[in-house]
Scaffold this active site. Structure first.
Site, PDB file in Angstrom:
ATOM      1  N   TYR A 151     -53.046-128.701-105.911  1.00 23.46           N
ATOM      2  CA  TYR A 151     -52.306-128.832-104.673  1.00 23.46           C
ATOM      3  C   TYR A 151     -53.230-129.474-103.645  1.00 23.46           C
ATOM      4  O   TYR A 151     -54.450-129.525-103.833  1.00 23.46           O
ATOM      5  CB  TYR A 151     -51.852-127.456-104.163  1.00 23.46           C
ATOM      6  CG  TYR A 151     -50.848-126.769-105.050  1.00 23.46           C
ATOM      7  CD1 TYR A 151     -49.486-126.966-104.867  1.00 23.46           C
ATOM      8  CD2 TYR A 151     -51.271-125.923-106.070  1.00 23.46           C
ATOM      9  CE1 TYR A 151     -48.562-126.330-105.690  1.00 23.46           C
ATOM     10  CE2 TYR A 151     -50.352-125.280-106.895  1.00 23.46           C
ATOM     11  CZ  TYR A 151     -48.998-125.485-106.698  1.00 23.46           C
ATOM     12  OH  TYR A 151     -48.086-124.870-107.507  1.00 23.46           O
ATOM     13  N   ARG A 169     -37.584-117.918-102.813  1.00 20.77           N
ATOM     14  CA  ARG A 169     -37.487-117.194-104.087  1.00 20.77           C
ATOM     15  C   ARG A 169     -37.178-115.732-103.786  1.00 20.77           C
ATOM     16  O   ARG A 169     -38.071-114.923-103.557  1.00 20.77           O
ATOM     17  CB  ARG A 169     -38.789-117.347-104.863  1.00 20.77           C
ATOM     18  CG  ARG A 169     -39.156-118.818-105.097  1.00 20.77           C
ATOM     19  CD  ARG A 169     -40.519-118.980-105.736  1.00 20.77           C
ATOM     20  NE  ARG A 169     -40.918-120.378-105.752  1.00 20.77           N
ATOM     21  CZ  ARG A 169     -42.115-120.800-106.180  1.00 20.77           C
ATOM     22  NH1 ARG A 169     -43.003-119.918-106.615  1.00 20.77           N
ATOM     23  NH2 ARG A 169     -42.409-122.088-106.164  1.00 20.77           N
ATOM     24  N   LYS A 222     -47.113-135.490-109.210  1.00 16.35           N
ATOM     25  CA  LYS A 222     -46.129-134.621-109.846  1.00 16.35           C
ATOM     26  C   LYS A 222     -45.138-134.094-108.801  1.00 16.35           C
ATOM     27  O   LYS A 222     -45.546-133.610-107.753  1.00 16.35           O
ATOM     28  CB  LYS A 222     -46.843-133.442-110.525  1.00 16.35           C
ATOM     29  CG  LYS A 222     -45.949-132.475-111.267  1.00 16.35           C
ATOM     30  CD  LYS A 222     -46.799-131.407-111.958  1.00 16.35           C
ATOM     31  CE  LYS A 222     -45.957-130.422-112.736  1.00 16.35           C
ATOM     32  NZ  LYS A 222     -45.166-129.548-111.841  1.00 16.35           N
ATOM     33  N   HIS A 251     -40.314-128.948-110.031  1.00 16.92           N
ATOM     34  CA  HIS A 251     -41.059-127.687-110.049  1.00 16.92           C
ATOM     35  C   HIS A 251     -40.271-126.599-110.795  1.00 16.92           C
ATOM     36  O   HIS A 251     -40.294-125.421-110.419  1.00 16.92           O
ATOM     37  CB  HIS A 251     -41.369-127.230-108.618  1.00 16.92           C
ATOM     38  CG  HIS A 251     -42.705-126.562-108.465  1.00 16.92           C
ATOM     39  ND1 HIS A 251     -43.781-127.184-107.897  1.00 16.92           N
ATOM     40  CD2 HIS A 251     -43.139-125.325-108.799  1.00 16.92           C
ATOM     41  CE1 HIS A 251     -44.817-126.360-107.872  1.00 16.92           C
ATOM     42  NE2 HIS A 251     -44.454-125.219-108.422  1.00 16.92           N
ATOM     43  N   GLY A 275     -36.519-128.151-118.117  1.00 14.11           N
ATOM     44  CA  GLY A 275     -35.317-127.886-118.893  1.00 14.11           C
ATOM     45  C   GLY A 275     -35.372-128.202-120.367  1.00 14.11           C
ATOM     46  O   GLY A 275     -34.351-128.078-121.057  1.00 14.11           O
ATOM     47  N   ARG A 285     -41.857-123.167-119.019  1.00 11.12           N
ATOM     48  CA  ARG A 285     -41.350-121.815-119.267  1.00 11.12           C
ATOM     49  C   ARG A 285     -41.349-121.428-120.748  1.00 11.12           C
ATOM     50  O   ARG A 285     -41.736-120.309-121.087  1.00 11.12           O
ATOM     51  CB  ARG A 285     -39.938-121.668-118.697  1.00 11.12           C
ATOM     52  CG  ARG A 285     -39.887-121.444-117.197  1.00 11.12           C
ATOM     53  CD  ARG A 285     -38.476-121.103-116.746  1.00 11.12           C
ATOM     54  NE  ARG A 285     -38.415-120.903-115.303  1.00 11.12           N
ATOM     55  CZ  ARG A 285     -38.134-121.866-114.426  1.00 11.12           C
ATOM     56  NH1 ARG A 285     -37.874-123.097-114.860  1.00 11.12           N
ATOM     57  NH2 ARG A 285     -38.092-121.609-113.128  1.00 11.12           N
TER      58      ARG A 285
END
Length: 372
Positions: free
Chosen positions: A138, A173, A236, A260, A293, A315
């Site tokens: 970052y 979130r 990114k 993200h 995804g 994930r």
């Protein structure tokens, strides 16, 4: 077959097994997107609109899935995204992921929020075999610390920096706030020089605000990085042609089309839907990668057909860790490789270079298939 006797055949099988092993707060942290969860869902469902156009009577007996990415040949066009706090899923965390990537011969991204040092992570993979690493960064308020991270990553053998550009602040979130999510006691962020005690003193959101700079810019940050490292500089978090163009202008080495994982601004395009305009804007001058995804080998095939050079998966790797540590990640990567190769053969493609827009069709308004 897993130790519990469950047959594992797909990424979805691994996801279900991981859900049995993670507590609710941890599972929410890894799986949730922001706000209404629209984007995190659409990242997955976007693939369904495309149909693969198979070719027949083509000799695919020697089909080759390999590609050259970040200067090295990898076994297929997939790499592991930088995902933080992997030791929450399994104690070996990024070390297990690193070894699994080396065994599958793909590249790995290392998060700034890793629970092991960059030196430990790269060493773990190299005990198995050659591997390409990228350091995710970052834009930090503490520029001296950011520079130390860059130097350590370069010394450890990283070939690129992935500058995460979509996070001037964290997305909304809800479950993290409701759960008062904090990294579990005993887990450090050694890349940031943060001990568990330091991390526990703040909420996850407050810790990010204190660490991250929202004053980032193309004009300052890309030249600043260039002046401090010989590693490649990738951006990114790009979702538009308007941001792919300055990546070319500032001579970035590549772009990762990413939202993200749906964890930042909800309601933005699925990455697969944003991919074509970013590829067109890049115009072959810089490579375009994508994350978000990916659940099957056919998903990877579709993204390559739309112009991505490589796909990144996050994930599912966490699910693999939770399911069975290093073996779980290896199982996940092998499933995706085998599915991708089978898809290539059934589509009549002998190499990744033969996958193109002509390999896909999309359903039109009248539901007739339109060749891309």
């Amino acid at each position: 077959m897993s130790q519990s006797g469950v047959v594992i055949l797909s990424v979805e099988d691994i996801r279900k097994e991981a859900a049995k092993r993670l507590d609710r707060v941890t599972l929410n942290f890894f799986n949730d997107g922001s706000t209404d969860q629209i984007t995190v869902l659409e990242n997955v469902t976007a693939f369904a609109k495309y149909r693969i156009r198979p070719r027949v009577l083509r000799d695919v007996s020697k089909a080759d899935t390999s590609v050259t990415v970040l200067g090295r040949k990898i076994s297929f066009p997939l790499s592991v995204s930088p995902a933080g706090i992997q030791a929450m899923a399994h104690p070996d965390g990024e070390l297990a992921t690193s070894r699994a990537c080396a065994r599958r011969n793909i590249n790995m991204g290392v998060s700034s929020f890793a629970n092991y040092s960059i030196e430990e992570i790269t060493k773990a993979g190299l005990t198995v075999g050659p591997i390409g690493y990228v350091m995710q960064l970052y834009t930090m308020k503490d520029r001296a610390l950011q520079e130390r991270i860059i130097k350590r990553a370069e010394a450890a053998g990283c070939v690129a920096i992935f500058l995460t550009a979509d996070s001037p602040v964290l997305g909304v979130r809800y479950n993290e706030w409701r759960d008062d999510f904090r990294t579990p006691v005993g887990l450090d962020f050694p890349i940031q020089d943060k001990t568990s005690e330091m991390i526990q003193a703040q909420t996850h959101d407050d810790g990010f605000v204190a660490f991250n700079s929202d004053a980032h810019s193309w004009a300052y940050d890309i030249p600043w990085l260039r002046s401090r490292t010989k590693m490649q500089i990738w951006v990114k978090g790009v979702l538009t042609a308007e941001d792919a163009l300055p990546a070319r202008e500032y001579q970035c080495d590549g772009v990762i089309v990413s939202n993200h994982g749906g964890r930042q601004l909800d309601g933005v395009p699925a990455t697969l839907d944003a991919l074509p305009e970013c590829v067109a804007a890049a115009d072959g001058k810089i490579p375009i990668h994508i994350d978000g995804g990916f659940r099957t080998g056919a998903d990877i095939f579709k993204a390559i057909a739309l112009g991505a050079q490589c796909c990144w998966v996050g994930r599912p790797v966490i699910w693999g860790l939770a399911y069975d540590g290093e073996k779980g990640v290896e199982k996940l990567l092998n499933i995706l490789h085998d599915e991708f190769k089978r898809c290539m053969k059934l589509a009549g493609c002998k190499s990744v270079s033969e996958i193109s827009r002509a390999s896909l069709a999309i359903a039109g308004q009248g539901r007739s298939l339109i060749k891309l």
